[in-house]
Design an enzyme around this catalytic site. Structure first.
Site, mmCIF file in Angstrom:
data_model
loop_
_atom_site.group_PDB
_atom_site.id
_atom_site.type_symbol
_atom_site.label_atom_id
_atom_site.label_comp_id
_atom_site.label_asym_id
_atom_site.label_seq_id
_atom_site.Cartn_x
_atom_site.Cartn_y
_atom_site.Cartn_z
ATOM 1 N N ILE A 1 0.849 -1.198 0.000
ATOM 2 C CA ILE A 1 0.000 0.000 0.000
ATOM 3 C C ILE A 1 0.885 1.249 0.000
ATOM 4 O O ILE A 1 1.782 1.390 0.819
ATOM 5 C CB ILE A 1 -0.926 0.036 1.247
ATOM 6 C CG1 ILE A 1 -1.659 -1.311 1.436
ATOM 7 C CG2 ILE A 1 -1.894 1.209 1.157
ATOM 8 C CD1 ILE A 1 -2.627 -1.689 0.358
ATOM 9 N N LYS A 2 0.572 2.127 -0.951
ATOM 10 C CA LYS A 2 1.361 3.353 -1.084
ATOM 11 C C LYS A 2 0.576 4.504 -0.445
ATOM 12 O O LYS A 2 -0.605 4.702 -0.772
ATOM 13 C CB LYS A 2 1.565 3.619 -2.573
ATOM 14 C CG LYS A 2 2.833 4.335 -2.934
ATOM 15 C CD LYS A 2 2.950 4.317 -4.464
ATOM 16 C CE LYS A 2 4.146 5.035 -4.946
ATOM 17 N NZ LYS A 2 4.123 5.174 -6.405
#
Ligand code: E4P
Length: 218
Positions: free
Chosen positions: A82-83
């Site tokens: 997850i960015k």
């Protein structure tokens, strides 16, 4: 050094993967737009090809919504990383995604050593300093990579330095010399790493001489 490819173009990823050049993938909202696909579908297609981390970015700016989006993205595949953006809410989300969802987090849009320090303290798996965008402002993006390397080494932070916004093959070389853990580069830049005029010239000469021998390797 790990090579990530910075694209959401599934065809490109497939080709580079066959060449053994893809340890992971990074995407962002602009790359998803360019792909013309839906984020969940494109990310799934990429995760079906690549075993390593595939970064998919949340677009919310507030913590509760970031977590909701992170949960949707995390469901796509086990290797989705997850960015989150380098903001206070992003750092809070980073900690929660690591602790509560048990997922890798890539903290993106890093432009200073202090931001990188905060990301390491928040437990980021990766920090993404944008070297090309720093160069665009007239500063030296690679100086930031050196500073982060030194800080992370000083305190043994396990956060990996993911050199992003790579525009040239020289960025790749400099990042490797400094000791960045990962570079993420557009497909064309990864392919350009192999090019050298003397390799082309030498190969042409060998092929020409070989033809004159009249031999075959069978
Ligand atoms: C990677 O994670 C970044 O999204 C990307 O490298 C940004 O590159 P750009 O500055 O060329 O858009």
């Amino acid at each position: 050094m790990k090579f990530f490819v910075d694209t959401a173009d599934v065809k490109e990823i497939k080709e580079l993967h066959q060449l053994g050049l893809v340890d992971g993938v990074t995407t962002n909202p602009s790359l998803i737009l360019k792909s013309g696909g839906k984020i969940t579908e494109v990310t799934k297609q990429i995760c079906d090809i690549v075993e390593g981390p595939v970064s998919a970015e949340v677009v919310a700016t507030e913590f509760p919504q970031m977590i909701k989006e992170a949960k949707v993205l995390a469901k796509i595949a086990k290797n989705v990383c997850i960015k989150v953006p380098l903001t206070l809410d992003g750092l809070r989300a980073c900690r929660a995604i690591r602790n509560d969802l048990g997922r890798m987090v890539n903290v993106t849009l890093c432009f200073s050593a202090n931001q990188a320090l905060l990301a390491a303290k928040a437990g980021a798996s990766f920090i993404s300093p944008f070297v090309g965008r720093i160069d665009d402002t007239g500063s030296d993006g690679m100086e930031l990579i050196s500073e982060i390397r030194q800080i992370y080494d000083n305190y043994d932070y396990p956060t990996e330095i993911l050199t992003a916004s790579v525009r040239t093959v020289n960025h790749v070389k400099q990042a490797a010399l400094i000791g960045a853990d990962v570079i993420t580069a557009p497909p064309a830049t990864l392919r350009a790493l192999v090019s050298h005029p003397l390799t082309d010239k030498g190969l042409a000469a060998f092929i020409a001489d070989w033809a004159k021998t009249g031999q075959k390797i069978a």
